[in-house]
Write an enzyme that holds these catalytic residues in place. Structure first.
Site, PDB file in Angstrom:
ATOM      1  N   LYS A 288       0.799  -1.233   0.000  1.00 38.78           N
ATOM      2  CA  LYS A 288       0.000   0.000   0.000  1.00 38.78           C
ATOM      3  C   LYS A 288       0.835   1.289   0.000  1.00 38.78           C
ATOM      4  O   LYS A 288       0.421   2.294  -0.565  1.00 38.78           O
ATOM      5  CB  LYS A 288      -0.947  -0.001   1.196  1.00 38.78           C
ATOM      6  CG  LYS A 288      -2.152  -0.908   1.029  1.00 38.78           C
ATOM      7  CD  LYS A 288      -3.067  -0.780   2.229  1.00 38.78           C
ATOM      8  CE  LYS A 288      -4.421  -1.388   1.960  1.00 38.78           C
ATOM      9  NZ  LYS A 288      -5.386  -1.092   3.017  1.00 38.78           N
TER      10      LYS A 288
ATOM     11  N   ASP B 257     -10.336   3.575   1.429  1.00 43.56           N
ATOM     12  CA  ASP B 257     -10.663   3.215   2.815  1.00 43.56           C
ATOM     13  C   ASP B 257     -11.196   4.433   3.578  1.00 43.56           C
ATOM     14  O   ASP B 257     -12.011   4.290   4.491  1.00 43.56           O
ATOM     15  CB  ASP B 257      -9.431   2.661   3.543  1.00 43.56           C
ATOM     16  CG  ASP B 257      -9.145   1.215   3.172  1.00 43.56           C
ATOM     17  OD1 ASP B 257     -10.067   0.529   2.687  1.00 43.56           O
ATOM     18  OD2 ASP B 257      -7.995   0.771   3.363  1.00 43.56           O
TER      19      ASP B 257
HETATM   20  P1  NAP Z   1      -1.865  -3.418  10.674  1.00 39.61           P
HETATM   21  O1  NAP Z   1      -1.286  -2.330   9.826  1.00 39.61           O
HETATM   22  O2  NAP Z   1      -1.180  -4.717  10.755  1.00 39.61           O
HETATM   23  O3  NAP Z   1      -2.037  -2.803  12.168  1.00 39.61           O
HETATM   24  C1  NAP Z   1      -2.364  -3.607  13.204  1.00 39.61           C
HETATM   25  C2  NAP Z   1      -2.588  -2.768  14.470  1.00 39.61           C
HETATM   26  O4  NAP Z   1      -3.237  -3.620  15.392  1.00 39.61           O
HETATM   27  C3  NAP Z   1      -1.326  -2.279  15.141  1.00 39.61           C
HETATM   28  O5  NAP Z   1      -1.593  -1.018  15.721  1.00 39.61           O
HETATM   29  C4  NAP Z   1      -1.071  -3.325  16.207  1.00 39.61           C
HETATM   30  O6  NAP Z   1      -0.441  -2.847  17.380  1.00 39.61           O
HETATM   31  C5  NAP Z   1      -2.476  -3.700  16.589  1.00 39.61           C
HETATM   32  N1  NAP Z   1      -2.531  -5.057  17.120  1.00 39.61           N
HETATM   33  C6  NAP Z   1      -2.253  -6.209  16.457  1.00 39.61           C
HETATM   34  N2  NAP Z   1      -2.435  -7.260  17.282  1.00 39.61           N
HETATM   35  C7  NAP Z   1      -2.805  -6.760  18.494  1.00 39.61           C
HETATM   36  C8  NAP Z   1      -3.124  -7.341  19.748  1.00 39.61           C
HETATM   37  N3  NAP Z   1      -3.096  -8.670  19.934  1.00 39.61           N
HETATM   38  N4  NAP Z   1      -3.474  -6.523  20.770  1.00 39.61           N
HETATM   39  C9  NAP Z   1      -3.515  -5.180  20.588  1.00 39.61           C
HETATM   40  N5  NAP Z   1      -3.216  -4.568  19.421  1.00 39.61           N
HETATM   41  C10 NAP Z   1      -2.873  -5.353  18.380  1.00 39.61           C
HETATM   42  O7  NAP Z   1      -3.343  -3.748  10.217  1.00 39.61           O
HETATM   43  P2  NAP Z   1      -4.339  -2.833   9.379  1.00 39.61           P
HETATM   44  O8  NAP Z   1      -4.082  -3.034   7.936  1.00 39.61           O
HETATM   45  O9  NAP Z   1      -4.331  -1.459   9.934  1.00 39.61           O
HETATM   46  O10 NAP Z   1      -5.732  -3.565   9.682  1.00 39.61           O
HETATM   47  C11 NAP Z   1      -6.291  -3.605  10.982  1.00 39.61           C
HETATM   48  C12 NAP Z   1      -7.662  -4.280  10.909  1.00 39.61           C
HETATM   49  O11 NAP Z   1      -8.552  -3.489  10.108  1.00 39.61           O
HETATM   50  C13 NAP Z   1      -7.625  -5.664  10.247  1.00 39.61           C
HETATM   51  O12 NAP Z   1      -8.465  -6.535  10.964  1.00 39.61           O
HETATM   52  C14 NAP Z   1      -8.193  -5.427   8.859  1.00 39.61           C
HETATM   53  O13 NAP Z   1      -8.872  -6.550   8.358  1.00 39.61           O
HETATM   54  C15 NAP Z   1      -9.180  -4.315   9.141  1.00 39.61           C
HETATM   55  N6  NAP Z   1      -9.467  -3.508   7.942  1.00 39.61           N
HETATM   56  C16 NAP Z   1     -10.768  -3.436   7.556  1.00 39.61           C
HETATM   57  C17 NAP Z   1     -11.100  -2.690   6.438  1.00 39.61           C
HETATM   58  C18 NAP Z   1     -12.532  -2.615   6.031  1.00 39.61           C
HETATM   59  O14 NAP Z   1     -12.822  -2.266   4.882  1.00 39.61           O
HETATM   60  N7  NAP Z   1     -13.471  -2.887   6.922  1.00 39.61           N
HETATM   61  C19 NAP Z   1     -10.111  -2.024   5.706  1.00 39.61           C
HETATM   62  C20 NAP Z   1      -8.788  -2.110   6.139  1.00 39.61           C
HETATM   63  C21 NAP Z   1      -8.480  -2.879   7.259  1.00 39.61           C
HETATM   64  P3  NAP Z   1       1.167  -2.933  17.599  1.00 39.61           P
HETATM   65  O15 NAP Z   1       1.724  -1.741  16.903  1.00 39.61           O
HETATM   66  O16 NAP Z   1       1.314  -2.941  19.060  1.00 39.61           O
HETATM   67  O17 NAP Z   1       1.585  -4.244  16.958  1.00 39.61           O
END
Ligand code: NAP
Length: 279
Positions: A76, A112
């Site tokens: 991305k 998004d």
């Molecule tokens: P990402 O870049 O991998 O970010 C993950 C975040 O979650 C980080 O801040 C991480 O914290 C935190 N995290 C991970 N595991 C954790 C845990 N066990 N306890 C507490 N915090 C935790 O992921 P992303 O791309 O932003 O996506 C996040 C979520 O949004 C995913 O589930 C994705 O499917 C969803 N999403 C949905 C849409 C939609 O259209 N609805 C679009 C995009 C994403 P640390 O920094 O401490 O690791």
């Protein structure tokens, strides 16, 4: 005998998703349905591309005239230097999730943000304060959306404080230590972590139940399962809820519009997605 050029001139417009690895995605379902619905000669494919081949991939997009691309993890941000124009939204988020063409130029957009904003606008909900849990790409899109909506008080909480520094600095938002997130009084709470997602995180919630009540609007960005633990807890506590599928739906609607100029019919596509998730 027909010449080989006849097949290459077939007006089928190629679209697809690029990422690595490419897990299960709902995007082909939505976009291929849309092409069929409107009789558009388009197809949406899945292209797993390793990070080292990303430049070659964008060359292929240009050479083959690929009409539209969804971009997902881990490309991305890395894809941005290879594009002709980065939209304001993508620049604000620091990431692109959609490639499309305008006037011969290859643009990078972030749908998004539109996907996040639309469910709030639809409800006429303009929160005075918001707490975003997480600091990854989804959190950045949410904070950019909250800024567009001019929400005055936006805070971010993350398990690893130093990872949230960039987001807090870029958007000028306050950081809340993870262990104090439950003190948030009321307003919009956004789950932008994978907690609750199908697999090893299923059944987990980013917010203690006691912190949820009627003064909270709980927006979970996780969309699989359809109703996450966070959504269930929030609903049981009397909070309003917004499920992650709404964001997914609206970001896909925006992608389809950028590629075809058409608006996906809401009820039919929503039903298609919901059935896919809930059976
Ligand atoms: P990402 O870049 O991998 O970010 C993950 C975040 O979650 C980080 O801040 C991480 O914290 C935190 N995290 C991970 N595991 C954790 C845990 N066990 N306890 C507490 N915090 C935790 O992921 P992303 O791309 O932003 O996506 C996040 C979520 O949004 C995913 O589930 C994705 O499917 C969803 N999403 C949905 C849409 C939609 O259209 N609805 C679009 C995009 C994403 P640390 O920094 O401490 O690791």
């Amino acid at each position: 005998m027909p010449s080989s050029s006849s097949s290459s001139s077939l007006p089928i417009r190629l679209h697809g998703i690029v990422g690595h690895p490419l897990g299960h995605t709902l995007s082909p379902l939505v976009h291929n349905w849309g092409f069929r619905h409107y009789g558009i000669p388009g197809v949406y494919l899945a292209w797993p591309v390793e990070p080292g081949r990303l430049a070659d991939f964008v060359t292929a997009v240009r050479v083959l005239g690929i009409a539209g691309v969804s971009v997902t993890i881990p490309h991305k941000t890395a894809i941005m230097p290879f594009l002709d124009v980065i939209t304001d939204r993508s620049r604000a988020v620091g990431a692109v999730n959609t490639l499309f063409w305008r006037d011969g130029q290859l643009l990078g957009e972030n749908t998004d943000v539109a996907g996040f904003v639309r469910p709030l606008v639809e409800r006429g909900f303009s929160p005075a304060s918001a707490l975003v849990l997480g600091c990854g790409g989804a959190a950045r899109a949410a904070v950019a959306g909250l800024r567009e909506l001019a929400v005055p008080d936006v805070r971010v909480s993350n398990r690893t404080p130093e990872r949230a520094e960039g987001l807090c600095r870029d958007f000028g938002v306050e950081f809340v230590p993870w262990e104090r997130r439950w003190e948030f009084g009321g307003g919009l709470v956004v789950n932008a972590t994978p907690l609750g997602m199908l697999g090893q995180n299923e059944g987990l919630s980013p917010m203690p139940r006691e912190a949820l009540g009627p003064s909270v609007v709980a927006f979970d960005l996780v969309y699989n399962p359809y109703r996450t633990q966070f959504v269930r807890d929030a609903a049981a506590a009397g909070a309003q809820v917004i499920v992650g599928l709404e964001m997914f739906f609206w970001q896909a609607v925006e992608q389809f519009r950028l590629w075809t100029g058409r608006t996906l019919p809401r009820d039919e596509v929503w039903e298609l997605l919901r059935t896919e998730l809930e059976g």
